[in-house]
Design a protein around this motif. Structure first.
Motif, PDB file in Angstrom:
ATOM      1  N   GLN A 114     -13.154  10.553 -10.416  1.00  0.00           N
ATOM      2  CA  GLN A 114     -13.382   9.573  -9.339  1.00  0.00           C
ATOM      3  C   GLN A 114     -12.408   9.882  -8.197  1.00  0.00           C
ATOM      4  O   GLN A 114     -11.201   9.734  -8.346  1.00  0.00           O
ATOM      5  N   LYS A 139     -16.723   3.533  -5.461  1.00  0.00           N
ATOM      6  CA  LYS A 139     -18.101   3.736  -5.940  1.00  0.00           C
ATOM      7  C   LYS A 139     -19.155   3.756  -4.832  1.00  0.00           C
ATOM      8  O   LYS A 139     -20.241   4.291  -5.020  1.00  0.00           O
ATOM      9  N   HIS A 140     -18.858   3.141  -3.682  1.00  0.00           N
ATOM     10  CA  HIS A 140     -19.877   3.098  -2.634  1.00  0.00           C
ATOM     11  C   HIS A 140     -19.916   4.386  -1.802  1.00  0.00           C
ATOM     12  O   HIS A 140     -20.700   4.481  -0.857  1.00  0.00           O
ATOM     13  N   ASN A 187     -21.009   8.050  -1.194  1.00  0.00           N
ATOM     14  CA  ASN A 187     -21.944   9.119  -1.592  1.00  0.00           C
ATOM     15  C   ASN A 187     -22.015  10.128  -0.470  1.00  0.00           C
ATOM     16  O   ASN A 187     -22.328   9.770   0.671  1.00  0.00           O
ATOM     17  N   GLU A 222     -20.921  11.513  -5.714  1.00  0.00           N
ATOM     18  CA  GLU A 222     -21.900  10.486  -6.081  1.00  0.00           C
ATOM     19  C   GLU A 222     -21.172   9.311  -6.721  1.00  0.00           C
ATOM     20  O   GLU A 222     -20.422   9.498  -7.686  1.00  0.00           O
ATOM     21  N   ASN A 223     -21.402   8.134  -6.165  1.00  0.00           N
ATOM     22  CA  ASN A 223     -20.699   6.922  -6.630  1.00  0.00           C
ATOM     23  C   ASN A 223     -19.191   7.172  -6.743  1.00  0.00           C
ATOM     24  O   ASN A 223     -18.547   6.734  -7.689  1.00  0.00           O
TER      25      ASN A 223
END
Lengths: 478, 431
Positions: free
Chosen positions: B260, B264-265, B267, B296-297
């Motif tokens: 990560q 998460k938002h 992309n 992605e995410n």
């Protein structure tokens, strides 16, 4: 071609009634050899030939370029250039005005011994692959990048003032990077590019100045080094780094087109505005900058510029004061000059020329001073070799640079290697902090091959020379 | 001029005359216009048109690439002869792979025929509009109006043959009032979509706002990047994006695939067929480009991979054609309301690498820079130098706003405005 061009120039006056027209035939051969490790990434040989036609009518430029060089297509291009200039009639609040220039007839041939285009590609590739082989004997060297560049330029410029100017020259350049990987990081050292108006002999000579195994060791020294905390230090900057600082903080700010706002939309403007001329203390009294487009092998020494103005030599900063600019025929009259200094160049036949930096030199110190003495005279400082990161604001005040190999100086002696060092200042503050410049024995020059400016972006070449110089109390480690 | 015919003829000549083990042809036919203005006057007015061909020939994996603008039969025969002679004497390309074969890729052109022969008077009139507006508002304008139509072809000995046409136009204007400058710009694939009038109005509005200016100390601030500024910055994120560098340990993204690196938002992907930022859908070697996910995410999924590296390591080869980041619904004005004290950065400039190990870049803020207090523009602000890493900044993206097409260095992108926490503004300049 000369006859075709003369016919077009005659027609530009008699048929199209232009106030000025120049026609530039240009042929440019470029050879690029690029390697990564033992891989030949690129072998590229290009051959670009074309004509650019520039006309001035009713105070508006029109420019049309074509690679179709038969008389019919060239006549179409002339007609189109005139249409383009006429389309600007009544647009804008001012006219383009050119300073006068005599007609000149001449031929400039740049110096070179060995034509690089006559050396086999294999031999040139071999030069880079041999360096890779040597570098890889050190197990921590995980990557190398080699680059050889050769340009052969031929130009014929003719204008309605009667000038017929030919110039031909060769530019040669080579560089080689080694990358050490370890300790969770990676660091590089390099044979820095040092382009020159010269032949293949220059690249061989330049590469001979370096010990590749030592460069590998130095890359590993960088890998094992630490950063220093943010603070202020006295800097001894070697010409291999200072040339780029000079280019960005003196060369660009003293291009008159920038000063006048002509590059405001992209390359930027300048703090060195015209009301400061003759008064502004740009640097300390030992700082003298001289422009010289007549110097042999200088990358901007081309006999005449693309305005048909002869190459000249003049002061930009004298005893620390701003005394002049680099000019073209379009802008010289804004500072009351009746002749341009000849700084108008286009990188290709497809583009209209613009105001470029000349060959520019920081004159060596008048007092006898060696680099060794300068180091011995420095209590708490850093010595910076080789170019790396460079960035400056659009008015050319705030800059931040870094070097490729930096060492501490403690009580007059060389100390530890320093990692990822940046130095930052405001251009006039920086040049006013210059307290020592080594003498002429330590003067050397470096070249800029890809000075970017203009819309669309154009490149230009020039050299900058200096001796090692010291700057007091400069911000480091941001 | 029929560029496609010109390209097809060259392909036939290659089939007829080439004796190389393998070859690849790259063709460009281009027509460009540019009208340039500054100090409220026209300073340049350019038109050029040309064609060129690059031929790479291989013999026993030894290669050479030569270029010519002489596209006559004689010129191409000479190009083949010279290219093959040099290739035979070249060194072996240890990463040589046979040229690509014909594939089933469907190629869509992106052409506005209005741009094929844009008249000089239309071009000058656009510049004239910006100058007149500047005069009306007691400002000085500098800028460009440009258009181009590019015809790009690639063909190989192994029967691959692709051709793509793309038109583009762009308007940029910088307005100066009392030594304060702001810039506005727009780019589009079609002339009708290029709203230079609205763009000009935005630039003039900004220069008025910049007349009241505050000098604030450098430091770490929450900032709102306009979509243009963020597109400029994000190009820098691409520096270490190379799978070979990653696998060999000299990429800033080392050990980050599958982890990560952003909220998460976030992309981020590349897609040459994305309608707002469409571009040539194949690489120079003819490799078909399609949608490829980078983040992605918030998880780093993949890095661009060359054909050779992909082949050797059984990874799919792909390259970045453009950058697209998913956006949100909020306008810049609404995003700003989420900042208590910080800056609205509309443009950045002179971006260079400082530390490739963590992708720290340096650069300046430029043109419109606004100080935000309690969610509103309080004043213009004195410009800053910044040192920060777009890779590390992914993790500090607090909000994403409305995305826009942003052409940066000839790459079309589709980027949102973003709020980034703790952006590192390291020093001030004098204006």
């Amino acid at each position: 071609m000369k006859k075709i061009i003369q016919d077009l120039l005659d027609r530009s006056r008699t048929k199209y009634r232009v106030s000025f027209c120049d026609i530039r035939y240009k042929s440019l051969n470029e050879e690029t050899i690029q390697t990564t490790d033992d891989v030949l990434k690129h072998y590229l040989l290009t051959d670009s030939v074309g004509v650019g036609i520039r006309v001035l009518k009713n105070g508006r430029w029109g420019f049309c370029a074509t690679d179709k060089l038969d008389p019919i297509n060239l006549d179409k291009a002339l007609k189109r250039a005139v249409e383009i200039s006429e389309s600007g009639k009544n647009i804008g609040t001012k006219d383009i005005i050119l300073t006068k220039e005599k007609s000149h007839i001449g031929h400039y041939q740049g110096p070179y011994k060995i034509d690089p285009f006559k050396i086999s590609p294999e031999e040139k590739m071999h030069l880079l692959f041999e360096l890779d082989k040597k570098a890889k004997t050190n197990p921590l060297i995980k990557k190398t990048d080699g680059l050889l560049l050769f340009w052969k330029h031929h130009q014929l410029l003719m204008n309605t003032e009667g000038s017929v100017l030919k110039n031909e020259y060769v530019i040669s350049s080579g560089s080689f990077d080694v990358q050490a990987v370890g300790n969770g990081g990676f660091q590089n050292r390099r044979i820095q590019e040092r382009p020159k108006m010269a032949g293949y002999e220059w690249v061989l000579h330049h590469f001979d100045q370096y010990d590749i195994l030592r460069l590998c060791d130095e890359a590993i020294m960088k890998l094992n080094s630490t950063t220093i905390p943010k603070g202020k230090k006295d800097l001894i900057i070697l010409p291999s780094n200072l040339f780029l600082t000079m280019h960005e903080s003196v060369g660009h700010p003293t291009e008159l087109d920038r000063v006048l706002g002509w590059e405001a939309d992209f390359a930027g403007t300048s703090f060195a505005t015209t009301e400061k001329l003759g008064k502004f203390q740009y640097g300390s009294p030992i700082v003298n900058f001289r422009a010289d487009n007549t110097v042999a092998s200088g990358l901007s020494s081309k006999g005449w510029d693309d305005d048909g103005v002869p190459a000249q030599k003049w002061d930009i900063i004298k005893n620390g004061k701003l005394v002049n600019y680099g000019t073209t025929r379009e802008v010289a009259h804004y500072i009351g000059k009746n002749q341009s200094y000849g700084c108008n160049f286009a990188s290709t036949w497809q583009l209209q020329p613009i105001n470029r930096i000349p060959n520019l030199f920081l004159l060596p110190g008048k007092e006898k001073l060696s680099l060794k003495d300068l180091i011995a005279d420095t209590e708490d400082g850093l010595i910076i070799d080789g170019r790396d990161s460079y960035s400056i604001d659009q008015k050319r005040y705030n800059f931040q640079f870094s070097g490729n190999f930096v060492r501490e100086i403690k009580n007059g002696k060389l100390g530890e290697v320093v990692r990822n060092l940046t130095y930052r200042s405001i251009s006039p503050d920086f040049w006013n902090s210059c307290d020592k410049i080594c003498d002429h024995r330590f003067f050397e020059y470096w070249g800029v091959l890809n000075c970017g400016k203009g819309q669309p972006a154009q490149r230009h070449t020039m050299i900058h020379g200096s001796a090692p110089a010291r700057f007091k109390n400069i911000n480091v480690g941001d | 001029m029929n560029y496609q015919n010109s390209f097809n003829k060259i392909v036939e000549l290659l089939k007829k005359y080439s004796a190389a083990d393998d070859y690849q042809i790259n063709y460009l036919g281009t027509k460009n216009n540019l009208t340039r203005f500054a100090d409220n006057m026209l300073t340049q007015n350019i038109e050029n048109e040309y064609e060129e061909v690059y031929l790479t020939s291989w013999f026993d994996a030894k290669k050479a690439t030569l270029q010519t603008a002489n596209l006559s039969e004689g010129g191409i025969k000479e190009l083949i002869k010279r290219s093959e002679a040099i290739a035979k004497k070249s060194m072996k390309d240890v990463e040589y792979l046979p040229s690509l074969k014909h594939d089933q890729q469907t190629i869509h052109h992106h052409l506005d025929e209005n741009l094929l022969d844009l008249s000089p008077s239309k071009r000058s009139a656009v510049a004239g509009f910006a100058i007149n507006e500047a005069v009306k508002h007691q400002t000085t304008a500098a800028g460009t109006f440009q258009s181009s139509v590019n015809h790009v072809g690639v063909a190989t000995k192994n029967h691959l043959q692709k051709f793509h046409i793309q038109s583009e136009c762009a308007f940029s204007a910088t307005f100066d009032k009392n030594n304060e400058q702001t810039n506005c710009r727009a780019s589009s694939m079609t002339l009708t979509d290029l709203n230079y009038q609205e763009t000009t109005a935005e630039g003039i509005k900004d220069v008025e706002l910049m007349q009241n200016k505050t000098t604030l100390p450098p430091g770490k601030y929450d900032v709102l990047f306009s979509s243009h500024a963020y597109a400029e910055l994000n190009l820098g994120a691409g520096y270490g994006m190379d799978r070979k560098a990653y696998d060999k340990g000299y990429s800033a993204y080392n050990n980050k695939i599958g982890t990560q690196i952003a909220p998460k938002h976030v992309n981020l992907y590349t897609d040459p067929n994305f309608s707002h930022a469409a571009c040539k859908p194949f690489m120079n070697d003819g490799l078909a480009l399609s949608k490829n996910i980078l983040i992605e995410n918030g998880i780093l999924k993949n890095l661009p991979t060359s054909r050779f590296w992909g082949h050797q390591n059984k990874l799919p080869a792909f390259a970045i054609s453009n950058l697209i980041m998913d956006g949100g619904q909020l306008s810049d004005d609404l995003l700003m309301q989420k900042i208590e004290r910080g800056f609205y950065i509309k443009d950045i400039w002179y971006i260079r690498m400082v530390n490739p190990e963590n992708l720290t870049l340096t650069g300046m803020t430029r043109n419109a820079l606004f100080y935000i207090e309690d969610g509103k523009i309080k004043s213009g602000a004195t410009h800053f130098r910044w040192n920060d890493s777009p890779m590390l900044m992914f993790d500090r993206i607090k909000e994403v706003g409305l995305p826009r097409r942003e052409q940066v260095w000839n790459y079309p992108n589709y980027m949102p405005s973003v709020i980034v926490q703790d952006f590192n503004l390291t020093s001030s300049t004098l204006f």
